[in-house]
Design an enzyme around this catalytic site. Structure first.
Site, PDB file in Angstrom:
ATOM      1  NE  ARG A 107     -21.479 -30.982 -40.859  1.00  0.00           N
ATOM      2  CZ  ARG A 107     -20.601 -31.452 -40.031  1.00  0.00           C
ATOM      3  NH1 ARG A 107     -20.849 -32.552 -39.378  1.00  0.00           N
ATOM      4  NH2 ARG A 107     -19.487 -30.807 -39.826  1.00  0.00           N
ATOM      5  CG  ASP A 273     -17.483 -22.401 -47.086  1.00  0.00           C
ATOM      6  OD1 ASP A 273     -16.356 -21.959 -47.364  1.00  0.00           O
ATOM      7  OD2 ASP A 273     -17.663 -23.461 -46.472  1.00  0.00           O
ATOM      8  CG  ASN A 274     -17.242 -22.062 -42.669  1.00  0.00           C
ATOM      9  OD1 ASN A 274     -18.313 -22.551 -43.007  1.00  0.00           O
ATOM     10  ND2 ASN A 274     -16.156 -22.780 -42.497  1.00  0.00           N
ATOM     11  CG  ASP A 283     -20.746 -23.326 -40.554  1.00  0.00           C
ATOM     12  OD1 ASP A 283     -21.883 -23.329 -40.045  1.00  0.00           O
ATOM     13  OD2 ASP A 283     -20.542 -23.592 -41.750  1.00  0.00           O
TER      14      ASP A 283
HETATM   15  P1  AMP Z   1     -17.386 -26.791 -42.991  1.00  0.00           P
HETATM   16  O1  AMP Z   1     -15.911 -26.878 -43.124  1.00  0.00           O
HETATM   17  O2  AMP Z   1     -17.953 -27.587 -41.841  1.00  0.00           O
HETATM   18  O3  AMP Z   1     -17.897 -25.405 -43.004  1.00  0.00           O
HETATM   19  O4  AMP Z   1     -17.974 -27.535 -44.268  1.00  0.00           O
HETATM   20  C1  AMP Z   1     -17.649 -27.224 -45.590  1.00  0.00           C
HETATM   21  C2  AMP Z   1     -18.652 -27.834 -46.538  1.00  0.00           C
HETATM   22  O5  AMP Z   1     -18.685 -29.245 -46.370  1.00  0.00           O
HETATM   23  C3  AMP Z   1     -20.082 -27.351 -46.333  1.00  0.00           C
HETATM   24  O6  AMP Z   1     -20.696 -27.306 -47.573  1.00  0.00           O
HETATM   25  C4  AMP Z   1     -20.669 -28.440 -45.475  1.00  0.00           C
HETATM   26  O7  AMP Z   1     -22.057 -28.521 -45.582  1.00  0.00           O
HETATM   27  C5  AMP Z   1     -20.004 -29.679 -46.043  1.00  0.00           C
HETATM   28  N1  AMP Z   1     -19.920 -30.755 -45.051  1.00  0.00           N
HETATM   29  C6  AMP Z   1     -19.141 -30.824 -43.959  1.00  0.00           C
HETATM   30  N2  AMP Z   1     -19.347 -31.972 -43.290  1.00  0.00           N
HETATM   31  C7  AMP Z   1     -20.291 -32.660 -43.980  1.00  0.00           C
HETATM   32  C8  AMP Z   1     -20.944 -33.917 -43.816  1.00  0.00           C
HETATM   33  N3  AMP Z   1     -20.669 -34.738 -42.792  1.00  0.00           N
HETATM   34  N4  AMP Z   1     -21.867 -34.266 -44.722  1.00  0.00           N
HETATM   35  C9  AMP Z   1     -22.165 -33.475 -45.761  1.00  0.00           C
HETATM   36  N5  AMP Z   1     -21.586 -32.294 -45.990  1.00  0.00           N
HETATM   37  C10 AMP Z   1     -20.653 -31.886 -45.111  1.00  0.00           C
HETATM   38 MG    MG Z   2     -19.385 -24.432 -43.141  1.00  0.00          MG
END
Ligand code: AMP
Ligand code: MG
Length: 524
Positions: A107, A273-274, A283
């Site tokens: 996103r 990934d963060n 993030d």
């Molecule tokens: P995060 O925990 O926010 O770092 O996200 C982990 C993974 O989930 C990353 O690949 C983000 O891009 C994906 N992600 C988190 N929220 C969304 C969302 N609402 N739509 C699409 N992908 C998401």
């Molecule tokens: Mg992330």
């Protein structure tokens, strides 16, 4: 007004790195590519909530531009500027200790790099619709999490903590469905977009994905690009330079985490990934700020059971994540010993740096062997009596070595349960203040000098968890005044700002167990 903004967009990233040939915006595994081209989703009724004037100036965006439709369309993805070729990055990651495979920008949509006199700034729209990496999610972001990222990333920068930055916060005018506590109660929320900027948004996971797929060609292409673009001072890529590159990433990751520990920031989701390859805090999800000093605290309810990403474990996790990056880079280096030596240096570096950081918080400028005991007993006391970290260290700058018995009074407003400070707890505190006073007698700095130096490392104001929630509650009702107030307050977090003294206060009791204040999930 239809005037176009004059931003110079370059595309170093997409020009130099291999693209996914598939142009369809469908969810899939993407092989042998660093990114996929994808357009931001149009929003139905965008409106601007806030702009970081600092980032605006840095990027050379004029005041007129900020008020133009062209800017609004740019930061909400409704118009793509000339020269910009939007894309989403492909990366993988280890999540909560387990290999998670391909993740990618689910996103976040990148618009290229804004060229300024001094440097190129990559710009991303977070919450701008689905990409090939969205998996089962919608690619959108809600207002509450966008406010939290917007305010905190700017605040971190002003605290001196390396971070991605934010340019703007906008509403999309569209609704987004979220189940905040994952308990089967989904509700509609306002959709929002943060435009965020950084020299690079590359993560450890961008490198891991190629190593995991044994795609050494693209691993090398990406690593060479990263070195040539962001680490060019290391020289032309070679085995030796790959090692130097890893050494620098290790160093900047450690520096970043020491800063987190200094200001009491808990990231909450330190998955690989963060982890930024530039050592930037990236993030902002279920992060939080220590109120009571507690090594065991995490704001992330998704991590409640094991508390892998708790405050006291962040330095260990930094190392664990660097092991994953070392594994990913290994095929380019093919020698384990030098990689292990660098990882070892993280451990010794951490001991040394965290002691020095604590010394600076205590206003100790000389190094004494026994400092480690003084620090340890302080941490024991802070843990044993629920003590507000920010208030404690800020007030400590007013401690007089001539009057250790008055130390406890200085901390009155820092204790969450003042009644518990009696008996053994009280005598432990008094003992600590006496030892601290004796230790200060060995220093040569004056009271005023020490106070000044301490107040440069112990912030007076941080974005307390309940403060962010108050800003969110108001914003939900269309009142953005607290966003502006906190943005301004947190621009100079080390200065006294007497008009804002009411934000130098313990978390109110109503916020202790409130969702959004002490409990956050990954649902954003
Ligand atoms: P995060 O925990 O926010 O770092 O996200 C982990 C993974 O989930 C990353 O690949 C983000 O891009 C994906 N992600 C988190 N929220 C969304 C969302 N609402 N739509 C699409 N992908 C998401
Ligand atoms: Mg992330």
């Amino acid at each position: 007004m239809t005037k176009e903004m004059k931003l110079k967009i370059t595309n170093t990233f997409t020009n130099q790195l291999p693209a996914d040939p598939n142009l369809e915006n469908s969810r899939r595994q993407v092989l042998e590519s660093v990114y996929s081209f994808v357009s931001p989703k149009k929003t139905s009724n965008p409106s601007l909530i806030h702009v970081s004037d600092e980032m605006q100036q840095k990027l050379g965006i004029s005041e007129d531009d900020i008020h133009s439709k062209s800017f609004l369309d740019f930061v909400t993805g409704n118009t793509v500027l000339k020269g910009s070729k939007p894309f989403a990055m492909c990366y993988a990651g280890h999540q909560f200790g387990n290999w998670a495979g391909q993740l990618g920008d689910g996103r976040a949509i990148n618009l290229g790099e804004i060229e300024t006199k001094n440097k190129n700034w990559a710009i991303q729209l977070k919450g701008s619709g689905p990409t090939p990496y969205s998996r089962s999610a919608d690619g959108l972001a809600v207002l509450r999490s966008s406010i939290r990222e917007y305010l905190c990333s700017e605040a971190m920068h002003h605290l001196g903590v390396p971070s991605t930055r934010a340019l703007s916060l906008s509403l999309t005018g569209d609704e987004v469905l979220r189940d905040v506590m994952y308990n089967g109660n989904p509700a509609h929320e306002k959709g929002a977009i943060v435009s965020r900027v950084a020299a690079s948004f590359l993560r450890f996971g961008n490198f891991e994905i190629f190593a995991a797929r044994n795609d050494i060609k693209n691993l090398k292409t990406l690593t060479d690009y990263t070195i040539n673009t962001h680490f060019s001072h290391l020289g032309k890529p070679s085995k030796e330079v790959y090692l130097k590159f890893f050494q620098e990433v290790t160093h900047s990751t450690l520096e970043m985490i020491i800063h987190w520990q200094r200001v009491g920031f808990v990231h909450g989701v330190m998955n690989t990934d963060n982890m930024s390859i530039l050592g930037l805090t990236i993030d902002y999800g279920p992060y939080g700020w220590l109120e009571g000093f507690d090594f065991g605290w995490t704001p992330n309810t998704t991590d409640n059971q094991h508390k892998r990403y708790r405050y006291g474990n962040q330095p260990n996790i930094g190392l664990w994540n660097l092991y994953q990056l070392a594994n990913a880079l290994y095929p380019l280096i093919e020698e384990t010993n030098p990689l292990e030596t660098i990882l070892e240096s993280y451990k010794t570096g951490f001991e040394q740096k965290s002691q020095n950081m604590m010394r600076s918080k205590l206003g100790l400028f000389l190094e004494e062997e026994t400092d480690i005991n003084l620090i340890q007993s302080l941490e024991d006391n802070l843990q044993a009596s629920e003590t507000d970290m920010t208030i404690f260290f800020r007030n400590l700058s007013e401690f007089r070595k001539e009057h250790p018995e008055k130390g406890i009074d200085l901390m009155k407003e820092a204790f969450y349960v003042p009644n518990e400070i009696k008996g053994e707890l009280l005598s432990n505190w008094n003992l600590w203040f006496t030892n601290y006073a004796n230790r200060l007698k060995g220093e040569t700095t004056s009271y005023d000098q020490r106070k000044e130096q301490m107040n440069k490392v112990n912030p007076k104001y941080v974005l307390r968890n309940y403060m962010a929630q108050l800003a969110i509650d108001k914003a939900d009702n269309g009142d953005y005044s607290l966003i502006e107030e906190f943005y301004q307050l947190l621009k100079t977090p080390y200065s006294e700002q007497p008009n804002f003294n009411h934000w130098f206060a313990k978390r109110p009791e109503w916020a202790r167990h409130k969702v959004g204040c002490s409990m956050l999930s990954c649902s954003s």
